[in-house]
Design a protein around this motif. Structure first.
Motif, mmCIF file in Angstrom:
data_model
loop_
_atom_site.group_PDB
_atom_site.id
_atom_site.type_symbol
_atom_site.label_atom_id
_atom_site.label_comp_id
_atom_site.label_asym_id
_atom_site.label_seq_id
_atom_site.Cartn_x
_atom_site.Cartn_y
_atom_site.Cartn_z
ATOM 1 N N UNK A 178 1.011 -1.502 0.201
ATOM 2 C CA UNK A 178 -0.049 -0.217 -0.070
ATOM 3 C C UNK A 178 0.587 1.287 -0.409
ATOM 4 N N UNK A 179 -0.014 2.248 -0.851
ATOM 5 C CA UNK A 179 0.960 3.111 -0.730
ATOM 6 C C UNK A 179 0.388 4.553 -0.008
ATOM 7 N N UNK A 180 1.116 5.211 0.766
ATOM 8 C CA UNK A 180 0.054 6.602 1.639
ATOM 9 C C UNK A 180 0.666 7.545 0.485
ATOM 10 N N UNK A 181 1.746 8.057 -0.276
ATOM 11 C CA UNK A 181 1.276 8.635 -1.631
ATOM 12 C C UNK A 181 0.541 8.795 -2.394
ATOM 13 N N UNK A 182 0.309 7.591 -2.736
ATOM 14 C CA UNK A 182 -0.492 7.664 -3.560
ATOM 15 C C UNK A 182 -2.371 8.063 -2.824
ATOM 16 N N UNK A 183 -2.657 7.850 -2.200
ATOM 17 C CA UNK A 183 -3.650 8.091 -1.957
ATOM 18 C C UNK A 183 -2.956 9.586 -0.628
ATOM 19 N N UNK A 184 -2.900 10.095 -0.914
ATOM 20 C CA UNK A 184 -2.428 11.809 -0.257
ATOM 21 C C UNK A 184 -2.477 12.311 -1.104
ATOM 22 N N UNK A 185 -1.875 11.710 -2.223
ATOM 23 C CA UNK A 185 -1.941 12.448 -3.384
ATOM 24 C C UNK A 185 -3.707 12.271 -4.833
ATOM 25 N N UNK A 186 -4.174 11.348 -4.249
ATOM 26 C CA UNK A 186 -6.162 10.649 -4.386
ATOM 27 C C UNK A 186 -6.525 12.138 -3.668
ATOM 28 N N UNK A 187 -6.142 12.127 -2.120
ATOM 29 C CA UNK A 187 -6.867 12.876 -1.219
ATOM 30 C C UNK A 187 -6.717 14.677 -1.610
ATOM 31 N N UNK A 188 -5.990 14.931 -2.233
ATOM 32 C CA UNK A 188 -5.297 16.407 -2.417
ATOM 33 C C UNK A 188 -6.401 16.397 -3.232
ATOM 34 N N UNK A 189 -6.780 16.160 -4.201
ATOM 35 C CA UNK A 189 -7.790 15.862 -5.589
ATOM 36 C C UNK A 189 -8.871 16.130 -4.550
ATOM 37 N N UNK A 190 -9.354 16.018 -4.110
ATOM 38 C CA UNK A 190 -11.030 16.466 -3.421
ATOM 39 C C UNK A 190 -10.351 17.979 -1.929
ATOM 40 N N UNK A 191 -9.761 18.542 -2.169
ATOM 41 C CA UNK A 191 -9.132 19.350 -1.144
ATOM 42 C C UNK A 191 -10.051 20.595 -2.016
ATOM 43 N N UNK A 192 -10.275 21.385 -1.459
ATOM 44 C CA UNK A 192 -10.417 22.473 -2.086
ATOM 45 C C UNK A 192 -10.579 24.583 -0.832
ATOM 46 N N UNK A 193 -10.812 24.978 -0.677
ATOM 47 C CA UNK A 193 -10.783 26.239 0.066
ATOM 48 C C UNK A 193 -12.377 26.446 0.579
ATOM 49 N N UNK A 194 -11.826 26.140 2.425
ATOM 50 C CA UNK A 194 -13.131 25.843 2.729
ATOM 51 C C UNK A 194 -13.421 24.938 2.864
ATOM 52 N N UNK A 195 -12.982 23.838 2.468
ATOM 53 C CA UNK A 195 -13.301 21.878 3.157
ATOM 54 C C UNK A 195 -13.733 22.263 4.662
ATOM 55 N N UNK A 196 -15.140 21.055 4.978
ATOM 56 C CA UNK A 196 -15.508 21.314 6.010
ATOM 57 C C UNK A 196 -14.587 19.949 6.646
ATOM 58 N N UNK A 197 -14.990 19.921 7.668
ATOM 59 C CA UNK A 197 -13.548 19.260 8.571
ATOM 60 C C UNK A 197 -14.207 17.525 8.568
ATOM 61 N N UNK A 198 -15.598 17.494 8.025
ATOM 62 C CA UNK A 198 -16.350 16.070 7.733
ATOM 63 C C UNK A 198 -15.748 15.586 6.234
ATOM 64 N N UNK A 199 -15.713 16.260 5.389
ATOM 65 C CA UNK A 199 -14.886 16.656 3.825
ATOM 66 C C UNK A 199 -13.605 15.993 4.558
ATOM 67 N N UNK A 200 -12.932 16.533 4.974
ATOM 68 C CA UNK A 200 -11.497 16.612 5.159
ATOM 69 C C UNK A 200 -11.066 14.879 5.843
ATOM 70 N N UNK A 201 -12.133 14.646 5.994
ATOM 71 C CA UNK A 201 -12.513 13.648 7.327
ATOM 72 C C UNK A 201 -12.251 12.321 6.394
ATOM 73 N N UNK A 202 -13.439 12.729 5.247
ATOM 74 C CA UNK A 202 -13.549 11.457 4.434
ATOM 75 C C UNK A 202 -13.106 11.535 2.962
ATOM 76 N N UNK A 203 -11.863 12.403 2.778
ATOM 77 C CA UNK A 203 -10.991 12.339 0.887
ATOM 78 C C UNK A 203 -10.352 11.513 1.184
#
Length: 959
Positions: A178-203
Motif C-alpha cells: 500500500x502507498x501513503x503517497x498515492x492516497x495523499x495525492x488522490x485525497x488532495x484532488x478532493x480538497x478545496x478552500x473552505x472544506x469542512x472537517x467532515x469532508x476532510x476526514x472523508x477525502x
C-alpha cells in the motif's frame, strides 16, 4: 438539487407531458446545496444541466445531428442524467461536494451500464483528449498550503496538511503493498478552500477505497482512515468542542474516553446505569486499542452505520467501547462480573466468536432484547390470530426474527360455528401479518421480517404457494413476507409412489398438526378413509407429484415457499417429550416446540471457523476455549433478556435453548487448501461440526453442574443419553433406513455418560444461522456459504466499494499473476476465475464460486453437519442451469440425507460485473444479485423470483 428534480429528470417517455426538460430542471436546481470541485481546486455550484449537455454532445458525436431532435435520444439522456445525479447525491458526503472527475466517471459508468458502448467510447476519447490538452497547457493548480478548513462555527483556519499526511501514514503502517503517497495525492484532488472537517476526514477514505480492487490491504487502510473520522466524531461529542486523536494518541486516551463514554451514554439514556457501577478502572486496563486496527472497511462501516450508539446521528461509541459494552451487558449477573466481562470482551474483540445482531444492538442498553429468533403457533380464532399479529409487532420491535406456524387456522370454506358462515381461509390474515412486518421496522435499524409456515396437507396450501407471485389479486399476496412449506415424510413418500395427496381443513383434523412419523401416517390415512366415505365437510384430493411440481415451480419462480421437513425436525428433537416442533424460524435454522402457551425463543452466536484452523487443521484447544466462553455468554442472554411478551419469557426460562453456529466455513477450507466441491470438504464439514458439537454439549453440561439443569430436562433425549449423533437412528427407524455416514472421531461415550449423570443447562445448543452481517464485521465468509464471486461491489449507506477475495489475491501474487489485466479479467467474468486461461487449474478449483460448485456437494456437507446439530442450519442451495429434473433431484436428495430444512434457492441468471475500465472510481461493478432465469417446469407467468441479494437486510434478521 432536490430528490424531486432527480425523479423528474428520470421521467420516461410515457409521462413526458408532465416532465420538465432535463436541461431546464437541471439549471433550475443547480443550487449551492451541492458543490463541484474543479481541477484547480475552485468550487462552483453543481449544475446537473451540464451533465445533460455532455451526454447530448456524446450522442451527437456518434449519431450525427439528427440526435439533437431525436425523442429517443432525448429520453435516454434524461434517464441517464437522472441515474447519474441520483448516484452522486446518494453517495454525497456531509458537505455535498463532488469532484469533476467523479462526475465524469459516473457519466462513463452510466453509458456502459446502459450498453451505449459507442457513445461511451467517444466520451472516453474526448476525456483523454481534454486531459492531454490540460497537461500541455500546464495550468497552475491551487496548492494545499493555500487551502483553509471551515470549522463548526464557520471560522476559516489553515488546513493542517501535515496531520492529513500523518494520519494516512499511520493507516498504512505495517501493511504490505500500500502507498501513503498515492492516497495523499488522490485525497488532495478532493480538497478545496473552505472544506469542512467532515469532508476532510472523508477525502482519504474515498481515496483509499478506490484502490481496494487492486490491493485488498487498502480495505484495512480504508477502515483505519474511517476510524480517524469516528474518533473525531466521538471525542468531539464527549468534549463538547472539536477534538481529535490519531490512533497512536488514542492508545493513551482510550481508558479515559471509555469512562467518559459510559457516563455520557447513561446520561443520554442509551446505556443501562448498572454498567456505571462496574469497577471501571479494572475494565479500562483491559481494553486493547490495537484491536481497532484489525477491521476491514466493510466491517467497520457496517458497525458505524448500524451498530454504534449515537445521539441524534452523532456516534460516540468506538469499537473497543462497543465490544466492552456488549460484554458488560452479558456479564451483569455474574458473581465476578468484571472478570467475566473482560473474558467476554476479549472473545468478541478477537473476532473468534461474534454474538448475534440483536445482542450487539441491545446488550448493556435500557431495553436489552438480546434474542434472535421467535417462533409462534397461531390459534384458530380471531382473538388468537390478532394476538399472534400483535405479538409479531412486539417481538419485531427490538430486532427479533419471526417464524409463525399458521397450520391450525381453518381453511377456505370451513364452517364457522359462531356466525354460521364460511371461513375465508388463512390467506387474508397472512396479508395483515405481512403489512405488520413492514410497519414495525426495528427502530429503523433493519426491516421487520417474518416467515409463515403451513403444512402440506392444509386445504389452503395451493393459495399459500401463490402468496409471493407478482400477478393475481394483490389482496391475496404477501410481497414482503417469507413463506415456507412444512412437509411431512408421508407426502414425499406419496410423490415417490406417484400416489394421491389429500387436503384437509385443520378444524376437522386437529391432531394432524401435532403428529409426525408413523403416528401421523396412521391418523392421516384414517382421515382419507373418512373423506372417501363422504364424512368430511372440506377436503380435496390431488396427485402428489402435481403438488410437488407446483411447489418447486413456485419456489423457482418466486423464491418461496422454502422447503422444510417436519419429521426430521421432530423425530430428532431433544424436547419431543414435552411438545412438538410446528415450524422453523425466519431463516430455517431453529427447530423448537411451540404451542398456544409457549413462544419459542433462541439466542444465537457464531464461531469464526477461520480463526480456529492452522496449516495442520482444526485447532481443538482454541476451539474448546471459544465454545466454552460463547456458551456461557449465550446462556446469560436468557436471564438478562428483555422479554416483550410473557409467553416468550416462560418458554425461554423453562427450556433455555441456544443456537451456537459457525461462519467463515469457506475461508477455512481455502486456508486448508481444500476445494468446496470435494470429499475432503465434506469430511471437514463433518469433523469441524463434530468438534463444535462436542465442546458445546460439554460446556452446557458444565454449566448444568454450576447453575443447574434446565427445568424441562427430565424425559428429554438428553436425559436418556441420546445425543444428536444418536438421534439419527430414530429418524432411520421411522423411514426404514437412512443413507448417511455416521462415523465419529471424538470420545462421545464419556460425554454421553456425563450428560446423563449431570444434565444439560440448555435444551438445545446448536443452530447455524446465515450470519449475513456479523460475518462482515469479522471479515469472513458468511456462515457455511460458498462465495458468490471473488470480486464484487458492495453497496451501503456510504456508497459502493469493491470487495475482493484477499486469499485469492495472495495466491495470484505468489505466482506472479496479480496485475491490472487480472483485475480486468475478474470483472469481465463476474468475479469467476474459471474462464481465465492463465489461472492454474488448482486455483480454479479452490476458488470456485457458488454456481460453479455442484449442488450435491452443498447437501452432502450439510448432511454431515446435521449429524451433530440438535437444531438445523440455514442452507442455501445454488443451482446453475436449473431444470425441473435438477430441482426435483436436489430437494429429494436433501430429504433423503435427513436434512431438517433448506433456505433460499439461488439459481444462476444474468448477473454481471461492469466491463468498464474506469479509473478513479470505486463504482465499477454491479452489486451481485441472483435472479431466477427461466422456469424449470411450465409456469403460468414470467415473473422473475429472486434470491436474496448480498446486501439485503431481510437476510440479517437472525444475525
Amino acid at each position: 438539487m432536490g430528490l424531486a428534480d432527480v425523479t423528474n429528470a428520470r421521467c420516461r417517455a410515457g409521462s413526458r407531458p408532465a416532465c420538465p426538460s432535463p436541461t431546464l430542471a437541471a439549471g433550475q436546481s443547480g443550487t449551492p446545496s451541492y458543490l463541484l470541485i474543479r481541477r484547480n481546486g475552485a468550487v462552483t455550484p453543481f449544475d446537473p444541466g451540464k451533465i445533460t449537455v455532455a451526454l447530448t454532445k456524446a450522442f451527437l458525436a456518434v449519431e450525427g445531428s439528427s440526435a439533437a431532435t431525436s425523442r429517443r435520444v432525448h429520453d435516454i439522456v434524461a434517464d441517464l442524467t437522472g441515474q447519474i445525479v441520483a448516484s452522486l447525491t446518494r453517495r454525497a458526503d456531509s458537505g455535498r461536494t463532488f469532484h469533476i472527475e467523479d462526475v465524469q466517471d459516473q457519466v462513463e459508468l452510466a453509458l456502459m451500464r446502459g450498453e451505449h458502448h459507442k457513445v461511451a467510447r467517444a466520451y472516453v476519447l474526448y476525456r483523454e483528449q481534454r486531459a492531454r490538452e490540460r497537461s500541455a497547457a500546464r495550468p497552475l493548480a491551487i496548492t494545499a498550503s493555500t487551502l483553509r478548513m471551515k470549522t463548526a462555527d464557520g471560522t476559516l483556519v489553515p488546513l493542517d496538511e501535515a496531520r492529513l499526511a500523518a494520519v494516512i501514514a499511520e493507516a498504512t503502517s505495517g501493511l504490505a503493498d500500500v502507498s501513503p503517497d498515492t492516497i495523499l495525492a488522490e485525497s488532495r484532488r478532493n480538497l478545496y478552500d473552505g472544506i469542512s472537517a467532515d469532508e476532510l476526514a472523508l477525502a482519504p477514505i474515498l481515496a483509499a477505497r478506490t484502490l481496494i480492487e487492486t490491493e485488498p490491504n487498502y480495505a484495512r487502510v480504508s477502515a483505519r482512515l474511517l476510524l480517524d473520522k469516528l474518533r473525531r466524531e466521538a471525542l468531539s461529542f464527549l468534549a463538547g468542542h472539536a477534538d481529535q486523536a490519531t490512533h497512536g494518541q488514542m492508545a493513551e486516551r482510550y481508558g479515559d474516553y471509555f469512562e467518559a463514554y459510559l457516563h455520557r451514554g447513561i446520561a443520554a439514556e442509551r446505556i443501562d446505569p448498572e454498567l456505571g457501577r462496574f469497577d471501571l478502572g479494572r475494565l479500562k486496563a483491559a481494553l486493547l486499542p490495537e484491536r481497532d486496527l484489525q477491521f476491514d472497511y466493510l466491517g467497520l462501516q457496517t458497525l458505524y452505520d448500524r451498530y454504534f450508539l449515537h445521539v441524534r446521528g452523532t456516534r460516540f461509541e468506538l469499537p473497543q467501547a462497543f465490544f466492552m459494552r456488549v460484554a458488560m451487558g452479558l456479564a451483569l449477573r455474574e458473581v465476578d462480573r468484571e472478570a467475566r466481562a473482560i473474558e467476554f470482551y476479549r472473545l468478541l474483540s478477537s473476532f473468534d466468536f461474534m454474538a448475534s445482531t440483536p445482542t450487539l444492538f441491545n446488550a448493556g442498553t435500557l431495553r436489552p432484547q438480546l434474542s434472535s429468533c421467535f417462533l409462534t403457533t397461531v390459534a384458530d380464532d380471531l382473538d388468537g390470530i390478532f394476538k399472534a399479529i400483535r405479538d409479531n409487532a412486539l417481538l419485531a420491535k427490538y430486532s427479533g426474527g419471526l417464524g409463525n406456524d399458521w397450520t391450525p387456522v381453518r381453511g377456505l370454506g370451513a364452517h364457522i360455528k359462531g356466525t354460521n358462515g364460511e371461513s375465508q381461509g388463512v390467506v387474508p390474515f397472512l396479508k395483515v401479518a405481512n403489512d405488520t412486518a413492514i410497519a414495525v421496522n426495528q427502530g429503523g435499524k433493519r426491516k421487520g421480517a417474518v416467515c409463515a409456515y403451513l403444512e402440506t396437507w392444509h386445504i389452503d396450501i395451493e393459495e399459500f404457494l401463490d402468496l409471493r407471485k407478482n400477478t393475481g389479486d394483490d389482496r391475496r399476496r404477501t410481497h414482503d413476507m417469507n413463506t415456507a412449506n412444512w412437509v411431512p415424510d408421508l407426502f414425499l413418500e406419496r410423490v415417490d409412489a406417484d400416489g394421491p395427496w389429500s387436503l384437509f381443513s385443520p378444524d376437522e383434523t386437529p391432531e394432524l398438526h401435532d403428529l409426525y412419523g408413523p403416528a401421523f401416517k396412521a391418523a392421516y390415512e384414517a382421515y382419507e378413509a373418512k373423506a372417501a366415505r363422504g364424512e368430511m365437510k372440506v377436503s380435496r384430493q390431488i396427485r402428489a407429484v402435481d403438488l410437488w411440481r407446483r411447489m418447486l415451480t413456485l419456489l423457482f419462480e418466486t423464491g418461496h415457499p422454502w422447503i422444510t421437513f417436519k419429521d426430521p425436525c421432530n423425530l430428532r428433537s431433544p424436547q419431543q417429550h414435552i411438545g412438538v416442533v410446528h415450524s422453523s424460524n425466519l431463516c430455517t435454522e431453529i427447530t423448537l416446540n411451540t404451542s398456544a402457551d409457549e413462544v419459542a425463543v433462541c439466542n444465537l452466536g457464531s464461531v469464526n471457523l477461520l480463526a480456529h484452523v492452522t496449516a495442520d487443521g482444526l485447532d481443538h484447544a482454541r476451539l474448546e476455549r471459544t465454545v466454552t466462553t460463547a456458551m456461557r455468554m449465550l446462556d446469560n442472554v436468557i436471564d438478562i433478556n428483555f422479554y416483550t411478551i410473557p409467553e416468550a419469557r416462560r418458554s425461554n426460562l423453562k427450556h433455555r435453548p441456544v443456537g451456537l453456529g459457525i461462519m467463515g466455513f469457506q475461508d477455512a477450507l481455502q486456508a486448508l487448501r481444500i476445494p468446496y466441491g470435494s470429499d475432503a470438504a465434506v469430511h471437514f464439514a463433518d469433523t469441524s461440526m463434530e468438534a463444535v458439537s462436542f465442546h458445546a454439549i460439554s460446556a452446557s453440561c458444565d454449566l448444568a453442574r454450576e447453575r443447574g439443569r434446565y427445568p424441562s430436562f427430565e424425559g428429554s433425549l438428553w436425559s436418556k443419553g441420546v445425543l444428536p449423533i444418536d438421534s439419527i437412528e430414530l429418524l432411520a427407524q421411522a423411514r426404514g433406513g437412512l443413507g448417511l455416514d455416521r462415523s465419529s472421531t471424538l470420545d462421545w461415550e464419556s460425554l454421553r455418560a456425563r450428560v446423563t449423570a449431570i444434565g444439560m443447562r440448555n435444551s438445545n445448543c446448536m443452530a447455524i444461522a446465515p450470519t449475513a452481517t456479523i460475518s462482515n464485521i469479522c471479515g469472513v465468509s458468511q456462515s457455511i456459504e460458498p462465495a458468490y464471486q471473488n470480486l464484487f461491489v458492495k453497496s451501503n449507506m456510504s456508497g459502493d466499494f469493491t470487495v475482493v477475495n484477499a486469499s485469492l489475491v495472495r495466491d495470484l501474487k505468489e505466482r506472479g499473476l496479480w496485475d491490472e489485466v487480472m483485475v480486468s479479467d475478474l470483472k469481465y467474468y463476474d468475479g469467476s476465475v474459471g474462464p481465465i486461461d492463465r489461472i492454474p487449474n488448482d486455483l480454479k478449483t479452490l476458488y470456485a464460486t457458488a454456481f460453479e460448485i455442484e449442488t450435491a456437494w452443498l447437501i452432502e456437507a450439510a448432511a454431515r453437519r446435521q449429524k451433530w446439530i440438535d437444531q438445523a442450519q440455514s442452507l442455501n442451495l445454488y443451482i446453475s442451469n436449473p431444470s425441473g429434473r435438477r430441482l426435483d433431484e436436489t430437494y429429494r436428495l436433501a430429504w433423503q440425507r435427513g436434512l431438517k430444512t433448506t433456505y433460499y434457492l439461488r439459481a444462476r441468471a444474468a448477473t454481471h460485473v461492469e466491463k468498464s475500465t474506469l479509473k478513479g472510481t470505486d463504482g465499477k461493478l454491479n452489486a451481485v444479485s441472483a435472479v431466477l432465469a427461466a422456469p424449470p417446469i411450465a409456469v403460468p407467468e414470467s415473473a422473475h423470483g429472486k434470491a436474496c441479494a448480498i446486501d439485503d437486510p431481510d437476510c440479517e434478521a437472525c444475525q
